[in-house]
Write an enzyme that holds these catalytic residues in place. Structure first.
Site, PDB file in Angstrom:
ATOM      1  N   ARG A   1       0.847  -1.196   0.000  1.00 43.17           N
ATOM      2  CA  ARG A   1       0.000   0.000   0.000  1.00 43.17           C
ATOM      3  C   ARG A   1       0.881   1.244   0.000  1.00 43.17           C
ATOM      4  O   ARG A   1       1.940   1.245   0.631  1.00 43.17           O
ATOM      5  CB  ARG A   1      -0.913  -0.009   1.238  1.00 43.17           C
ATOM      6  CG  ARG A   1      -2.321  -0.451   0.879  1.00 43.17           C
ATOM      7  CD  ARG A   1      -3.191  -0.716   2.059  1.00 43.17           C
ATOM      8  NE  ARG A   1      -3.258   0.343   3.064  1.00 43.17           N
ATOM      9  CZ  ARG A   1      -4.007   0.254   4.152  1.00 43.17           C
ATOM     10  NH1 ARG A   1      -4.758  -0.813   4.369  1.00 43.17           N
ATOM     11  NH2 ARG A   1      -4.017   1.244   5.041  1.00 43.17           N
TER      12      ARG A   1
ATOM     13  N   ARG B   1       1.012   7.800  10.675  1.00 43.94           N
ATOM     14  CA  ARG B   1      -0.289   7.168  10.967  1.00 43.94           C
ATOM     15  C   ARG B   1      -0.354   6.729  12.431  1.00 43.94           C
ATOM     16  O   ARG B   1      -1.394   6.860  13.079  1.00 43.94           O
ATOM     17  CB  ARG B   1      -0.508   5.960  10.036  1.00 43.94           C
ATOM     18  CG  ARG B   1      -0.856   6.373   8.612  1.00 43.94           C
ATOM     19  CD  ARG B   1      -0.622   5.254   7.625  1.00 43.94           C
ATOM     20  NE  ARG B   1      -1.440   4.087   7.846  1.00 43.94           N
ATOM     21  CZ  ARG B   1      -1.137   2.864   7.401  1.00 43.94           C
ATOM     22  NH1 ARG B   1      -0.019   2.654   6.723  1.00 43.94           N
ATOM     23  NH2 ARG B   1      -1.945   1.874   7.637  1.00 43.94           N
TER      24      ARG B   1
HETATM   25  P1  AP5 Z   1      -4.242  -5.827   8.549  1.00 41.63           P
HETATM   26  O1  AP5 Z   1      -5.309  -6.794   8.919  1.00 41.63           O
HETATM   27  O2  AP5 Z   1      -4.178  -5.338   7.147  1.00 41.63           O
HETATM   28  O3  AP5 Z   1      -4.242  -4.593   9.605  1.00 41.63           O
HETATM   29  P2  AP5 Z   1      -5.250  -3.359   9.755  1.00 41.63           P
HETATM   30  O4  AP5 Z   1      -5.463  -3.139  11.211  1.00 41.63           O
HETATM   31  O5  AP5 Z   1      -6.442  -3.563   8.902  1.00 41.63           O
HETATM   32  O6  AP5 Z   1      -4.302  -2.198   9.230  1.00 41.63           O
HETATM   33  P3  AP5 Z   1      -4.631  -0.981   8.244  1.00 41.63           P
HETATM   34  O7  AP5 Z   1      -3.301  -0.462   7.783  1.00 41.63           O
HETATM   35  O8  AP5 Z   1      -5.609  -1.378   7.201  1.00 41.63           O
HETATM   36  O9  AP5 Z   1      -5.289   0.023   9.246  1.00 41.63           O
HETATM   37  P4  AP5 Z   1      -5.453   1.552   9.069  1.00 41.63           P
HETATM   38  O10 AP5 Z   1      -6.434   1.907  10.126  1.00 41.63           O
HETATM   39  O11 AP5 Z   1      -4.166   2.282   9.119  1.00 41.63           O
HETATM   40  O12 AP5 Z   1      -5.938   1.716   7.549  1.00 41.63           O
HETATM   41  P5  AP5 Z   1      -7.365   1.832   6.871  1.00 41.63           P
HETATM   42  O13 AP5 Z   1      -7.300   1.122   5.590  1.00 41.63           O
HETATM   43  O14 AP5 Z   1      -8.438   1.496   7.825  1.00 41.63           O
HETATM   44  O15 AP5 Z   1      -2.844  -6.488   8.949  1.00 41.63           O
HETATM   45  C1  AP5 Z   1      -1.622  -5.812   8.661  1.00 41.63           C
HETATM   46  C2  AP5 Z   1      -0.529  -6.827   8.266  1.00 41.63           C
HETATM   47  O16 AP5 Z   1      -0.229  -7.640   9.382  1.00 41.63           O
HETATM   48  C3  AP5 Z   1      -0.959  -7.791   7.126  1.00 41.63           C
HETATM   49  O17 AP5 Z   1       0.133  -8.051   6.301  1.00 41.63           O
HETATM   50  C4  AP5 Z   1      -1.379  -9.082   7.885  1.00 41.63           C
HETATM   51  O18 AP5 Z   1      -1.178 -10.228   7.086  1.00 41.63           O
HETATM   52  C5  AP5 Z   1      -0.468  -9.030   9.103  1.00 41.63           C
HETATM   53  N1  AP5 Z   1      -1.093  -9.599  10.306  1.00 41.63           N
HETATM   54  C6  AP5 Z   1      -2.350  -9.375  10.756  1.00 41.63           C
HETATM   55  N2  AP5 Z   1      -2.590 -10.081  11.889  1.00 41.63           N
HETATM   56  C7  AP5 Z   1      -1.414 -10.759  12.154  1.00 41.63           C
HETATM   57  C8  AP5 Z   1      -1.021 -11.657  13.193  1.00 41.63           C
HETATM   58  N3  AP5 Z   1      -1.856 -12.013  14.196  1.00 41.63           N
HETATM   59  N4  AP5 Z   1       0.241 -12.146  13.156  1.00 41.63           N
HETATM   60  C9  AP5 Z   1       1.099 -11.794  12.157  1.00 41.63           C
HETATM   61  N5  AP5 Z   1       0.782 -10.948  11.144  1.00 41.63           N
HETATM   62  C10 AP5 Z   1      -0.466 -10.438  11.152  1.00 41.63           C
HETATM   63  O19 AP5 Z   1      -7.433   3.387   6.574  1.00 41.63           O
HETATM   64  C11 AP5 Z   1      -6.523   3.965   5.661  1.00 41.63           C
HETATM   65  C12 AP5 Z   1      -6.620   5.463   5.697  1.00 41.63           C
HETATM   66  O20 AP5 Z   1      -7.945   5.867   5.288  1.00 41.63           O
HETATM   67  C13 AP5 Z   1      -6.434   6.137   7.056  1.00 41.63           C
HETATM   68  O21 AP5 Z   1      -5.085   6.372   7.325  1.00 41.63           O
HETATM   69  C14 AP5 Z   1      -7.194   7.443   6.838  1.00 41.63           C
HETATM   70  O22 AP5 Z   1      -6.420   8.325   6.067  1.00 41.63           O
HETATM   71  C15 AP5 Z   1      -8.364   7.033   5.969  1.00 41.63           C
HETATM   72  N6  AP5 Z   1      -9.571   6.711   6.743  1.00 41.63           N
HETATM   73  C16 AP5 Z   1     -10.144   5.476   6.869  1.00 41.63           C
HETATM   74  N7  AP5 Z   1     -11.223   5.530   7.664  1.00 41.63           N
HETATM   75  C17 AP5 Z   1     -11.342   6.845   8.047  1.00 41.63           C
HETATM   76  C18 AP5 Z   1     -12.252   7.528   8.890  1.00 41.63           C
HETATM   77  N8  AP5 Z   1     -13.246   6.865   9.514  1.00 41.63           N
HETATM   78  N9  AP5 Z   1     -12.060   8.842   9.078  1.00 41.63           N
HETATM   79  C19 AP5 Z   1     -11.050   9.508   8.484  1.00 41.63           C
HETATM   80  N10 AP5 Z   1     -10.142   8.924   7.675  1.00 41.63           N
HETATM   81  C20 AP5 Z   1     -10.301   7.596   7.457  1.00 41.63           C
HETATM   82 MG    MG Z   2      -7.253  -2.591   7.188  1.00 40.64          MG
END
Ligand code: AP5
Ligand code: MG
Length: 213
Positions: free
Chosen positions: A160, A171
């Site tokens: 990403r 972040r």
């Molecule tokens: P993964 O499951 O992808 O983690 P995640 O918590 O979903 O991480 P994100 O990066 O998606 O969270 P985020 O909140 O920063 O981003 P979002 O897309 O929501 O796991 C991560 C990695 O670890 C993977 O490779 C996985 O395989 C591995 N893994 C998982 N579990 C594991 C385990 N137990 N052991 C080992 N490895 C493991 O948001 C993106 C952006 O959108 C934000 O920064 C913001 O700009 C915007 N945005 C989204 N929602 C809003 C909102 N409500 N308001 C304002 N802005 C918003």
């Molecule tokens: Mg996610």
């Protein structure tokens, strides 16, 4: 309509644990995925959102609320939602409370995924996502069978654009500043269920399935 909220820092595994709850009938709603879809389609919202996401910054509360309100308008009364990454600010949490009052929405629980920062950084630096279906892999912890290719549909795997080291740092800072206060907000309401998300995929998944199945 009922909802469960997944709260946790970037990389804590919100998207990953969602799979366990989707199997139990929840509709997965990730505001991050919704924004990335707009970016992919190059809509006016997507063009604006890309600038914010690439800098690790949030989009406005208004945009986040519009996405959620639009979704609830089309929802069935018996639908169960899993909000992943929403709410993310106190303003969004208060506006969600308003929706709970006005739309007959029940907030069942807030699952808090806890994981130390060094592990979050390692997870995000090795994450790969399928360009076509969005399936998530990790170079060490969950590698695809063929390097760079999705097991499910043969799509190309990419990092990403917000997973570069500097943006990840930003972040994590913004999470601490703007999202972590939601923990106390929901503790006071008695809704928080903490999960130690630093453990293996299987252990985290098992905990979630037992608690919320
Ligand atoms: P993964 O499951 O992808 O983690 P995640 O918590 O979903 O991480 P994100 O990066 O998606 O969270 P985020 O909140 O920063 O981003 P979002 O897309 O929501 O796991 C991560 C990695 O670890 C993977 O490779 C996985 O395989 C591995 N893994 C998982 N579990 C594991 C385990 N137990 N052991 C080992 N490895 C493991 O948001 C993106 C952006 O959108 C934000 O920064 C913001 O700009 C915007 N945005 C989204 N929602 C809003 C909102 N409500 N308001 C304002 N802005 C918003
Ligand atoms: Mg996610």
């Amino acid at each position: 309509m009922t909802t469960v909220v997944l709260l946790g820092p970037p990389g804590s595994g919100k998207g990953t644990v969602s799979e366990a709850l989707v199997e139990k009938g929840f509709s997965h709603v990730s505001t991050g995925d919704m924004l990335r879809e707009q970016i992919r389609l190059k809509t006016p919202l997507g063009v604006e959102a890309k600038k914010r996401l690439d800098q690790g910054k949030f989009v406005s509360d208004d945009i986040a609320m519009q996405m959620i309100e639009g979704l609830l308008e089309d929802a069935d009364v018996d639908q169960k939602f899993l909000f992943d990454g929403f709410p993310r600010t106190l303003v969004q949490a208060e506006k969600l409370d308003e929706l709970i009052r006005t739309k007959n929405l029940i907030l069942e629980a807030v699952i808090l995924l806890e994981c130390p920062n060094d592990q979050l950084v390692e997870r995000l630096s090795g994450r790969q996502t399928c360009e076509q279906c969005g399936a998530v892999y990790h170079l060490s912890y969950k590698p695809s069978a063929v390097d760079g290719i999705c097991d499910q549909d043969g799509g190309e795997l990419k990092s990403r654009t917000d997973d570069v080291a500097e943006t990840v740092r930003k972040r994590l800072e913004i999470y601490t500043e703007r999202t972590a206060p939601l923990i106390d907000y929901y503790l006071e309401k008695g809704l928080i269920h903490s999960v130690d998300a630093s453990r293996s995929f299987e252990k985290v998944r098992h905990d979630i399935a037992v608690k919320f199945g």
